[in-house]
Design an enzyme around this catalytic site. Structure first.
Site, PDB file in Angstrom:
ATOM      1  N   GLU A  30      15.511  17.391  36.451  1.00 32.55           N
ATOM      2  CA  GLU A  30      14.210  16.727  36.624  1.00 32.55           C
ATOM      3  C   GLU A  30      13.752  16.814  38.078  1.00 32.55           C
ATOM      4  OE1 GLU A  30      13.756  12.891  34.651  1.00 32.55           O
ATOM      5  OE2 GLU A  30      12.884  12.095  36.493  1.00 32.55           O
ATOM      6  N   PHE A  33      16.370   2.589  44.634  1.00 35.70           N
ATOM      7  CA  PHE A  33      16.036   2.979  43.259  1.00 35.70           C
ATOM      8  C   PHE A  33      16.724   2.074  42.252  1.00 35.70           C
ATOM      9  CE2 PHE A  33      15.245   7.667  44.407  1.00 35.70           C
ATOM     10  CZ  PHE A  33      13.918   7.373  44.671  1.00 35.70           C
ATOM     11  N   GLY A  74       5.736   4.147  31.230  1.00 36.88           N
ATOM     12  CA  GLY A  74       5.420   4.151  32.657  1.00 36.88           C
ATOM     13  C   GLY A  74       5.299   2.738  33.196  1.00 36.88           C
ATOM     14  N   ASP A  75       5.090   2.643  34.494  1.00 37.13           N
ATOM     15  CA  ASP A  75       4.891   1.346  35.156  1.00 37.13           C
ATOM     16  C   ASP A  75       3.567   1.429  35.897  1.00 37.13           C
ATOM     17  OD1 ASP A  75       7.409   0.044  34.561  1.00 37.13           O
ATOM     18  OD2 ASP A  75       8.305   1.617  35.814  1.00 37.13           O
ATOM     19  N   HIS A  99      21.192  15.367  31.766  1.00 37.82           N
ATOM     20  CA  HIS A  99      19.879  15.513  32.405  1.00 37.82           C
ATOM     21  C   HIS A  99      20.039  15.005  33.842  1.00 37.82           C
ATOM     22  CE1 HIS A  99      15.443  15.629  32.565  1.00 37.82           C
ATOM     23  NE2 HIS A  99      15.500  14.458  33.203  1.00 37.82           N
ATOM     24  N   SER A 137      19.816  19.874  31.870  1.00 38.18           N
ATOM     25  CA  SER A 137      18.403  19.971  32.241  1.00 38.18           C
ATOM     26  C   SER A 137      18.254  19.287  33.596  1.00 38.18           C
ATOM     27  CB  SER A 137      17.514  19.304  31.183  1.00 38.18           C
ATOM     28  OG  SER A 137      17.945  17.985  30.928  1.00 38.18           O
TER      29      SER A 137
HETATM   30  P1  FAD Z   1       9.013   1.335  26.535  1.00 35.00           P
HETATM   31  O1  FAD Z   1       9.969   2.092  25.664  1.00 35.00           O
HETATM   32  O2  FAD Z   1       7.633   1.157  26.055  1.00 35.00           O
HETATM   33  O3  FAD Z   1       9.692  -0.013  26.940  1.00 35.00           O
HETATM   34  C1  FAD Z   1       9.195  -0.791  28.031  1.00 35.00           C
HETATM   35  C2  FAD Z   1       9.677  -2.233  27.900  1.00 35.00           C
HETATM   36  O4  FAD Z   1       8.965  -2.901  26.852  1.00 35.00           O
HETATM   37  C3  FAD Z   1      11.166  -2.380  27.535  1.00 35.00           C
HETATM   38  O5  FAD Z   1      11.653  -3.500  28.227  1.00 35.00           O
HETATM   39  C4  FAD Z   1      11.141  -2.646  26.033  1.00 35.00           C
HETATM   40  O6  FAD Z   1      12.287  -3.353  25.585  1.00 35.00           O
HETATM   41  C5  FAD Z   1       9.881  -3.488  25.926  1.00 35.00           C
HETATM   42  N1  FAD Z   1       9.213  -3.433  24.619  1.00 35.00           N
HETATM   43  C6  FAD Z   1       9.009  -2.349  23.838  1.00 35.00           C
HETATM   44  N2  FAD Z   1       8.313  -2.706  22.733  1.00 35.00           N
HETATM   45  C7  FAD Z   1       8.070  -4.033  22.830  1.00 35.00           C
HETATM   46  C8  FAD Z   1       7.377  -4.971  22.019  1.00 35.00           C
HETATM   47  N3  FAD Z   1       6.783  -4.605  20.885  1.00 35.00           N
HETATM   48  N4  FAD Z   1       7.316  -6.261  22.447  1.00 35.00           N
HETATM   49  C9  FAD Z   1       7.886  -6.642  23.622  1.00 35.00           C
HETATM   50  N5  FAD Z   1       8.552  -5.793  24.434  1.00 35.00           N
HETATM   51  C10 FAD Z   1       8.640  -4.502  24.042  1.00 35.00           C
HETATM   52  N6  FAD Z   1       8.168   6.522  35.009  1.00 35.00           N
HETATM   53  C11 FAD Z   1       7.053   7.142  35.448  1.00 35.00           C
HETATM   54  O7  FAD Z   1       6.103   6.469  35.883  1.00 35.00           O
HETATM   55  N7  FAD Z   1       6.937   8.523  35.457  1.00 35.00           N
HETATM   56  C12 FAD Z   1       7.927   9.308  34.973  1.00 35.00           C
HETATM   57  O8  FAD Z   1       7.793  10.543  34.977  1.00 35.00           O
HETATM   58  C13 FAD Z   1       9.115   8.688  34.483  1.00 35.00           C
HETATM   59  N8  FAD Z   1      10.135   9.429  33.979  1.00 35.00           N
HETATM   60  C14 FAD Z   1      11.233   8.800  33.433  1.00 35.00           C
HETATM   61  C15 FAD Z   1      12.223   9.577  32.823  1.00 35.00           C
HETATM   62  C16 FAD Z   1      13.343   8.983  32.256  1.00 35.00           C
HETATM   63  C17 FAD Z   1      14.385   9.851  31.584  1.00 35.00           C
HETATM   64  C18 FAD Z   1      13.504   7.556  32.334  1.00 35.00           C
HETATM   65  C19 FAD Z   1      14.735   6.901  31.774  1.00 35.00           C
HETATM   66  C20 FAD Z   1      12.510   6.782  32.928  1.00 35.00           C
HETATM   67  C21 FAD Z   1      11.368   7.374  33.474  1.00 35.00           C
HETATM   68  N9  FAD Z   1      10.333   6.631  34.043  1.00 35.00           N
HETATM   69  C22 FAD Z   1       9.197   7.267  34.518  1.00 35.00           C
HETATM   70  C23 FAD Z   1      10.430   5.163  34.135  1.00 35.00           C
HETATM   71  C24 FAD Z   1       9.747   4.446  32.935  1.00 35.00           C
HETATM   72  O9  FAD Z   1       8.374   4.749  32.916  1.00 35.00           O
HETATM   73  C25 FAD Z   1       9.957   2.947  33.137  1.00 35.00           C
HETATM   74  O10 FAD Z   1      11.310   2.627  32.963  1.00 35.00           O
HETATM   75  C26 FAD Z   1       9.051   2.046  32.306  1.00 35.00           C
HETATM   76  O11 FAD Z   1       9.155   0.721  32.822  1.00 35.00           O
HETATM   77  C27 FAD Z   1       9.407   1.977  30.836  1.00 35.00           C
HETATM   78  O12 FAD Z   1       9.063   3.116  30.170  1.00 35.00           O
HETATM   79  P2  FAD Z   1       9.596   3.352  28.663  1.00 35.00           P
HETATM   80  O13 FAD Z   1       9.002   4.604  28.181  1.00 35.00           O
HETATM   81  O14 FAD Z   1      11.053   3.196  28.586  1.00 35.00           O
HETATM   82  O15 FAD Z   1       8.873   2.092  27.959  1.00 35.00           O
END
Ligand code: FAD
Length: 279
Positions: free
Chosen positions: A9, A208, A100-101, A258, A7
């Site tokens: 991106e 990055f 997201g961030d 991916h 896939s």
């Molecule tokens: P989560 O899974 O929610 O985790 C975030 C952090 O919180 C981790 O450190 C986790 O260990 C911690 N955590 C989770 N639960 C708890 C809890 N209960 N208590 C304390 N800590 C906790 N970003 C964008 O803005 N747009 C995009 O389109 C995008 N695409 C991406 C695609 C891929 C394949 C990847 C790998 C990343 C992408 N990102 C994107 C980046 C991503 O948004 C960031 O890495 C973000 O900081 C974390 O998102 P996540 O979904 O992994 O978060």
């Protein structure tokens, strides 16, 4: 070598030149018959409309399944629900669900704090309408309390209803294998797809990697620095390193790849051709 699905991106382009570049990349990559394309989302909503527009264009032009990324940070439930229903209306069947961030200057996490909560919300709102991919971090997410907590978090996203994981990019295959083993030990049986960042540009890759916590191994970094402005050598080295990484991953059981294309096609195509993937 085993043939595995791929896939690709993209990010939504913001300029007319960017639109043309993405069209070219997409049509070149479509020839490899990928399983799907995905389009990133500016967390906090900054590219929401552009993401959907790009996904629909991609689907209409290539007839390849195209998935928006969706993130929950800075959103309330009502707004997320509206986005999900809009996606259903236009026939989207696949999502990459992320926390997201927050963009700099923006405050407030929104109503759903983590990607796990988003996955649960999507399932509550739309049942099985979407195939959901979530992010995994073989080298640990930079904000994680610990590597173990981060793996628990990945497992919890799968338990909440995600169908598969896509990893952050990495250049050390052992990081991936260890991550998969640790997920296995927690009972995760969803596929974990390695995210692959082809190496094409030292400065961009360094920036990055610093931002997302991916390790750029010293031996790769020093070689890239040595090449200086010699784009051809960087390209050849990058394709070779990425091909060998993918070979190790497939040989070790990776179920798919991916590619983070950065809206460019040449390096991803060269690697796929080396691996005998695509048509
Ligand atoms: P989560 O899974 O929610 O985790 C975030 C952090 O919180 C981790 O450190 C986790 O260990 C911690 N955590 C989770 N639960 C708890 C809890 N209960 N208590 C304390 N800590 C906790 N970003 C964008 O803005 N747009 C995009 O389109 C995008 N695409 C991406 C695609 C891929 C394949 C990847 C790998 C990343 C992408 N990102 C994107 C980046 C991503 O948004 C960031 O890495 C973000 O900081 C974390 O998102 P996540 O979904 O992994 O978060």
């Amino acid at each position: 070598m085993t043939k595995v699905p791929v896939s690709f991106e993209f990010f939504p382009p913001r300029t007319p030149a960017g639109v043309t570049k993405l069209k070219d990349a997409r049509s070149a990559l479509a020839r490899l018959r990928p399983e799907f394309f995905s389009v990133t989302f500016g967390a906090g909503g900054s590219t929401q409309d552009l993401t959907l527009e790009t996904v629909l264009e991609s689907r209409d032009e290539t007839h390849i399944d195209s998935a928006p990324h969706i993130s929950c940070i800075g959103f309330d439930r009502e707004r997320l629900s509206a986005v999900l229903h809009r996606y259903q209306e236009v026939g989207i069947e696949r999502l990459v669900a992320l926390r997201g961030d927050l963009p700099s200057g923006m405050t407030g996490f929104g109503e759903l704090r983590y990607a796990r909560d988003l996955v649960q919300f999507i399932r509550e709102q739309t049942g099985d309408a979407f195939t959901i991919h979530v992010a995994g971090y073989p080298e640990t997410h930079p904000q994680a309390r610990s590597a173990n907590d981060d793996i628990d978090n990945f497992a919890s996203k799968i338990s909440a209803g995600a169908n598969s994981g896509i990893t952050q990019y990495f250049y050390n295959p052992d990081a991936y294998f260890r991550f998969v083993e640790a997920c296995d030990a927690r009972g995760v049986n969803a596929p974990i797809v390695p995210g692959i960042m082809p190496i094409t540009n030292y400065t961009q890759l360094k920036r990055f990697s610093d931002m997302c916590g991916a390790e750029l191994p010293r031996w790769i970094e020093t070689r890239l620095r040595d090449f200086g402005d010699d784009i051809e050598s960087i390209r050849a080295f990058g394709i070779d390193v990425t091909t060998r990484l993918c070979e190790s991953l497939v040989n070790g059981g990776a179920p798919a790849f991916h590619f983070y294309t950065m809206n460019q096609h040449q390096a991803s195509i060269a690697v796929c051709e080396n691996l005998g993937l695509g048509q």
